[in-house]
Write an enzyme that holds these catalytic residues in place. Structure first.
Site, PDB file in Angstrom:
ATOM      1  CE  LYS A  22      -1.670   1.637   3.960  1.00 52.44           C
ATOM      2  NZ  LYS A  22      -1.445   3.044   4.287  1.00 52.44           N
ATOM      3  CG  ASN A  23       2.462   2.766   3.547  1.00 50.63           C
ATOM      4  OD1 ASN A  23       1.300   3.134   3.387  1.00 50.63           O
ATOM      5  ND2 ASN A  23       2.983   2.500   4.734  1.00 50.63           N
ATOM      6  NE  ARG A  93      -0.265  11.730   7.723  1.00 52.61           N
ATOM      7  CZ  ARG A  93       0.033  12.922   8.136  1.00 52.61           C
ATOM      8  NH1 ARG A  93      -0.857  13.650   8.747  1.00 52.61           N
ATOM      9  NH2 ARG A  93       1.242  13.412   7.960  1.00 52.61           N
ATOM     10  CB  CYS A 117      -3.867  10.970  11.538  1.00 49.23           C
ATOM     11  SG  CYS A 117      -2.460   9.933  11.832  1.00 49.23           S
ATOM     12  NE  ARG A 122       1.406  10.105  10.330  1.00 53.15           N
ATOM     13  CZ  ARG A 122       0.886   9.077   9.652  1.00 53.15           C
ATOM     14  NH1 ARG A 122      -0.347   8.687   9.883  1.00 53.15           N
ATOM     15  NH2 ARG A 122       1.595   8.461   8.736  1.00 53.15           N
ATOM     16  N   PRO A 123       3.799  16.194  11.828  1.00 54.63           N
ATOM     17  CG  PRO A 123       5.790  16.970  12.777  1.00 54.63           C
ATOM     18  CD  PRO A 123       4.714  15.932  12.944  1.00 54.63           C
ATOM     19  CB  ILE A 124       4.386  18.007   6.374  1.00 56.81           C
ATOM     20  CG1 ILE A 124       3.632  19.336   6.284  1.00 56.81           C
ATOM     21  CG2 ILE A 124       3.417  16.853   6.425  1.00 56.81           C
ATOM     22  CD1 ILE A 124       3.061  19.574   4.874  1.00 56.81           C
ATOM     23  CD  GLN A 126      12.821  17.754   8.979  1.00 57.15           C
ATOM     24  OE1 GLN A 126      13.871  17.706   8.339  1.00 57.15           O
ATOM     25  NE2 GLN A 126      12.623  18.625   9.953  1.00 57.15           N
ATOM     26  CG  ASP A 305       2.949   1.200   9.547  1.00 57.06           C
ATOM     27  OD1 ASP A 305       2.718   2.065  10.402  1.00 57.06           O
ATOM     28  OD2 ASP A 305       2.943   1.442   8.318  1.00 57.06           O
ATOM     29  NE  ARG A 397      -7.232   5.054   5.885  1.00 55.91           N
ATOM     30  CZ  ARG A 397      -6.859   6.210   6.385  1.00 55.91           C
ATOM     31  NH1 ARG A 397      -7.429   6.662   7.478  1.00 55.91           N
ATOM     32  NH2 ARG A 397      -5.926   6.922   5.808  1.00 55.91           N
TER      33      ARG A 397
HETATM   34  C1  UD1 Z   1       4.859   6.462   6.580  1.00 55.54           C
HETATM   35  C2  UD1 Z   1       3.835   5.381   6.372  1.00 55.54           C
HETATM   36  C3  UD1 Z   1       3.283   4.932   7.704  1.00 55.54           C
HETATM   37  C4  UD1 Z   1       4.405   4.517   8.630  1.00 55.54           C
HETATM   38  C5  UD1 Z   1       5.468   5.606   8.716  1.00 55.54           C
HETATM   39  C6  UD1 Z   1       6.707   5.181   9.483  1.00 55.54           C
HETATM   40  C7  UD1 Z   1       2.917   5.910   4.211  1.00 55.54           C
HETATM   41  C8  UD1 Z   1       1.742   6.379   3.432  1.00 55.54           C
HETATM   42  N1  UD1 Z   1       2.779   5.895   5.545  1.00 55.54           N
HETATM   43  O1  UD1 Z   1       4.191   7.570   7.196  1.00 55.54           O
HETATM   44  O2  UD1 Z   1       2.406   3.844   7.473  1.00 55.54           O
HETATM   45  O3  UD1 Z   1       3.877   4.309   9.918  1.00 55.54           O
HETATM   46  O4  UD1 Z   1       5.891   5.977   7.407  1.00 55.54           O
HETATM   47  O5  UD1 Z   1       7.274   4.045   8.908  1.00 55.54           O
HETATM   48  O6  UD1 Z   1       3.932   5.525   3.669  1.00 55.54           O
HETATM   49  N2  UD1 Z   1       8.168  13.741  10.971  1.00 55.54           N
HETATM   50  C9  UD1 Z   1       8.500  15.055  11.287  1.00 55.54           C
HETATM   51  N3  UD1 Z   1       8.485  15.984  10.271  1.00 55.54           N
HETATM   52  C10 UD1 Z   1       8.154  15.666   8.989  1.00 55.54           C
HETATM   53  C11 UD1 Z   1       7.825  14.330   8.685  1.00 55.54           C
HETATM   54  C12 UD1 Z   1       7.843  13.385   9.706  1.00 55.54           C
HETATM   55  O7  UD1 Z   1       8.806  15.377  12.439  1.00 55.54           O
HETATM   56  O8  UD1 Z   1       8.166  16.565   8.121  1.00 55.54           O
HETATM   57  C13 UD1 Z   1       8.199  12.712  12.048  1.00 55.54           C
HETATM   58  C14 UD1 Z   1       6.831  12.061  12.283  1.00 55.54           C
HETATM   59  O9  UD1 Z   1       6.026  12.818  13.160  1.00 55.54           O
HETATM   60  C15 UD1 Z   1       7.225  10.720  12.842  1.00 55.54           C
HETATM   61  C16 UD1 Z   1       8.542  10.401  12.098  1.00 55.54           C
HETATM   62  O10 UD1 Z   1       9.013  11.652  11.595  1.00 55.54           O
HETATM   63  O11 UD1 Z   1       7.528  10.841  14.225  1.00 55.54           O
HETATM   64  C17 UD1 Z   1       8.376   9.428  10.947  1.00 55.54           C
HETATM   65  O12 UD1 Z   1       7.342   9.884  10.082  1.00 55.54           O
HETATM   66  P1  UD1 Z   1       7.295   9.507   8.532  1.00 55.54           P
HETATM   67  O13 UD1 Z   1       8.335   8.455   8.264  1.00 55.54           O
HETATM   68  O14 UD1 Z   1       7.332  10.744   7.733  1.00 55.54           O
HETATM   69  O15 UD1 Z   1       5.884   8.852   8.400  1.00 55.54           O
HETATM   70  P2  UD1 Z   1       4.878   8.991   7.198  1.00 55.54           P
HETATM   71  O16 UD1 Z   1       5.609   9.174   5.917  1.00 55.54           O
HETATM   72  O17 UD1 Z   1       3.820   9.988   7.566  1.00 55.54           O
END
Ligand code: UD1
Length: 425
Positions: A22-23, A93, A117, A122-124, A126, A305, A397
Site C-alpha cells: 500500500k505505502n 494523508r 491523525c 505528524r508534522p510535515i 521536513q 506499523d 484502508r
Molecule cells: C509512513 C507510512 C506509515 C508509517 C510511517 C513510518 C505511508 C503512506 N505511511 O508515514 O504507514 O507508519 O511511514 O514508517 O507511507 N516527521 C517530522 N516531520 C516531517 C515528517 C515526519 O517530524 O516533516 C516525524 C513524524 O512525526 C514521525 C517520524 O518523523 O515521528 C516518521 O514519520 P514519517 O516516516 O514521515 O511517516 P509517514 O511518511 O507519515
C-alpha cells in the site's frame, strides 16, 4: 455499522498470498502523474487508500484506466489543475505526495495541509524544508499549502528526522529539478526503494535509495513505463504475527523475506519457527512462547506499523515484555480494547509493559486505527468466545480481502453491515 464478528479458537493453517505494498503504491501513483505518457502499474493493492488516491488523480484531470483489480493505466498529459481538493486529504494523508509530484512537473501545487491523525501529530516540516531547499516558495493559508518555483535547483538536504514521507516527496520533486540533489539521513524503507525504482523506470536518475544518502540528478522530462509494485511488508508481517499468536501454521506467499527480517528475528526469539523460501515465509507458532522486548525504529529496525500486531503476540507469551514506540506518540490506543479482552498491559508514555496471559477472552471492541485494527482481529482469532470489532473501515484502508484470506486459513470471521446482528451465526 460495519463489523467483524469473530469466533476465536479455530486452527489457522494453510497458505495466504500477499498483495502489493500500500505505502509503495501511494507514492508510485502520485509519481505516475509526472509523465505525459501511459504508465502501467501492476500489483496495486485493491484497498481503500489506494482507490481514494486514484480518485484524486482523476480529479486533477489525469487519465486513470482501471484494467483490473490490481492493474491501472495512468496518463498525466491531460492534467488541468495543480490543486488537490480538501476532501481527498481528509480521506488519505498521502495526498501530500501531490506536492512533490506537481511541484516537480509543473513547478506549482496547491494541496490541503494534512492535520494530525489517530496515531500522532505528524508534522510535515521536513517536506517543506526540502522543497524550500530546491528553491520553491511555500505559502500556507486557509488550510492549504501553495507552492511555486520559477525553477527548481538541486540542493544538499539533511533531514532532521528519518522520514518516509519527506524522503519520497522530495525525491519526486528533485527528479525534475535542475542539477544534483543529495538527500542525507534519508529513510531506507523498502517502499522508498520501490518509488525510486519506479521513477528510474520513467527516466529519473536516482541512486542510493535504500541507504541514508540518496543522489538525484534532475531530468527535464519523465516518460511512460510499466512497473509492478513490491509485496506489502506489513500485510505479510501481520499474517506472520497471526500465525504465531494463534499457534497456527501459515505459508505466506509473494513476499520478500529480506524485508521481513526484523519481524522474523522477534518471532524466532520468542520460540516460533520461521522458515524462509525465495518468495515465501512459513510461520509455525510455538505452543509456549517467550517474552522479549521490541522497540520501533526506522527500517531496517522494527516497523512502527507492526507494533500493535507484535504486542498482541507478546501478550500471549510467558513473562514480561516491553514494547517501546519511538516513531509516533499515540500508537497505544488499542491497549484499552485489548485489556477488555483480558490482556495485562500497562502503558506509560511511549512504553507498554506486557505480562503474558494464556488466552484472550472475546469482547466487543473497536479498532482505533488501521494497524491496531488488524492486531485486534488477531487477538479475537485467538480469544475464547466471540468478539465483535467495529471501526473496521480503518482495516479496509490497508488490507485487501482480509476476512476472505483469514477464512481460507480456517479462521471464523464474518463481515457484517447490520447493526442488529452481533452474533456469530
Ligand atoms: C509512513 C507510512 C506509515 C508509517 C510511517 C513510518 C505511508 C503512506 N505511511 O508515514 O504507514 O507508519 O511511514 O514508517 O507511507 N516527521 C517530522 N516531520 C516531517 C515528517 C515526519 O517530524 O516533516 C516525524 C513524524 O512525526 C514521525 C517520524 O518523523 O515521528 C516518521 O514519520 P514519517 O516516516 O514521515 O511517516 P509517514 O511518511 O507519515
Amino acid at each position: 455499522m460495519e463489523q467483524y464478528i469473530i469466533k476465536g479458537g479455530a486452527e489457522l493453517k494453510g497458505e495466504v498470498t500477499i498483495d502489493g505494498a500500500k505505502n509503495a503504491a501511494l507514492g508510485i501513483l502520485a509519481a505516475a502523474i509526472m509523465a505525459d505518457e501511459d504508465v502501467l502499474i501492476e500489483n496495486i493493492p485493491n484497498v481503500n487508500d489506494v482507490n481514494v488516491m486514484l480518485e484524486a488523480i482523476a480529479h486533477i484531470g489525469a487519465k486513470v484506466e482501471r484494467i483490473d483489480a490490481h492493474t491501472v493505466r495512468i496518463n498525466g498529459a491531460a492534467i488541468t489543475s495543480c490543486e488537490v481538493d480538501d476532501d481527498f486529504m481528509r480521506r488519505i494523508r498521502a495526498s501530500y505526495y501531490f506536492i512533490g509530484a506537481l511541484l516537480g512537473k509543473y513547478k506549482n501545487a496547491k494541496v490541503p495541509l494534512p492535520g494530525g491523525c489517530a496515531i500522532g501529530a505528524r508534522p510535515i516540516d521536513q517536506h517543506i524544508k526540502g522543497f524550500e531547499a530546491l528553491g520553491a516558495k511555500i505559502d500556507i493559508k486557509g488550510g492549504y499549502l501553495s507552492t511555486t518555483a520559477a525553477r527548481l535547483k538541486g540542493a544538499h538536504i539533511y533531514f532532521d528526522v528519518v522520514t518516509v514521507g519527506a524522503t519520497i516527496n522530495v525525491m519526486m520533486a528533485a527528479s525534475m529539478a535542475e542539477g544534483q540533489t543529495i538527500i542525507e539521513n534519508a529513510a531506507r524503507e523498502p517502499h522508498i526503494v520501490d518509488v525510486a525504482n519506479f521513477l528510474n523506470s520513467m527516466g529519473a536518475k536516482i541512486k542510493g535509495a535504500g541507504t541514508d544518502t540518496i543522489r538525484i540528478n534532475g531530468v527535464s522530462k519523465l516518460h511512460g513505463t510499466q512497473y509492478a509494485i513490491i509485496p506489502d511488508q506489513i500485510e505479510a508481517g501481520t499474517f506472520m504475527c497471526m500465525a504465531a499468536a494463534c499457534r497456527g501454521d501459515i505459508l505466506i506467499k509473494n513476499v520478500i523475506p529480506k524485508h521481513l527480517e526484523s519481524i522474523t528475528a522477534k518471532l524466532t526469539e520468542m520460540g516460533n519457527t520461521v522458515q524462509e523460501y525465495d518468495e515465501a515465509v512459513r510461520v509455525i507458532g510455538a505452543e509456549k512462547q517467550r517474552h522479549t522486548d521490541v522497540k520501533t525504529l526506522p527500517y531496517p529496525g522494527f516497523p512502527t506499523d507492526m507494533q500493535p500486531q507484535i504486542a498482541v503476540t507478546l501478550a500471549l507469551a510467558e513473562g514480561a515484555s516491553i514494547v517501546t514506540e519511538s516513531i509516533f506518540e499515540n500508537r497505544f490506543k488499542y491497549v484499552e480494547e485489548l485489556r477488555r479482552m483480558g490482556a495485562e498491559v500497562r502503558v506509560e508514555r511511549n512504553v507498554a509493559v506486557i505480562d503474558g496471559i494464556e488466552r484472550f477472552s472475546g469482547a466487543s471492541i473497536s479498532a482505533p486505527d488501521l494497524r491496531a485494527g488488524a492486531a485486534l482481529v488477531i487477538a479475537a482469532l485467538q480469544a475464547d468466545g466471540i468478539s465483535s470489532i467495529d471501526g473496521i473501515g480503518y482495516i479496509k484502508r490497508g488490507y485487501e480481502d482480509f476476512e476472505k484470506k483469514i477464512t481460507a486459513l480456517g479462521g471464523k470471521i464474518k463481515y457484517i453491515n447490520d447493526p442488529n446482528i452481533t452474533e456469530y451465526a
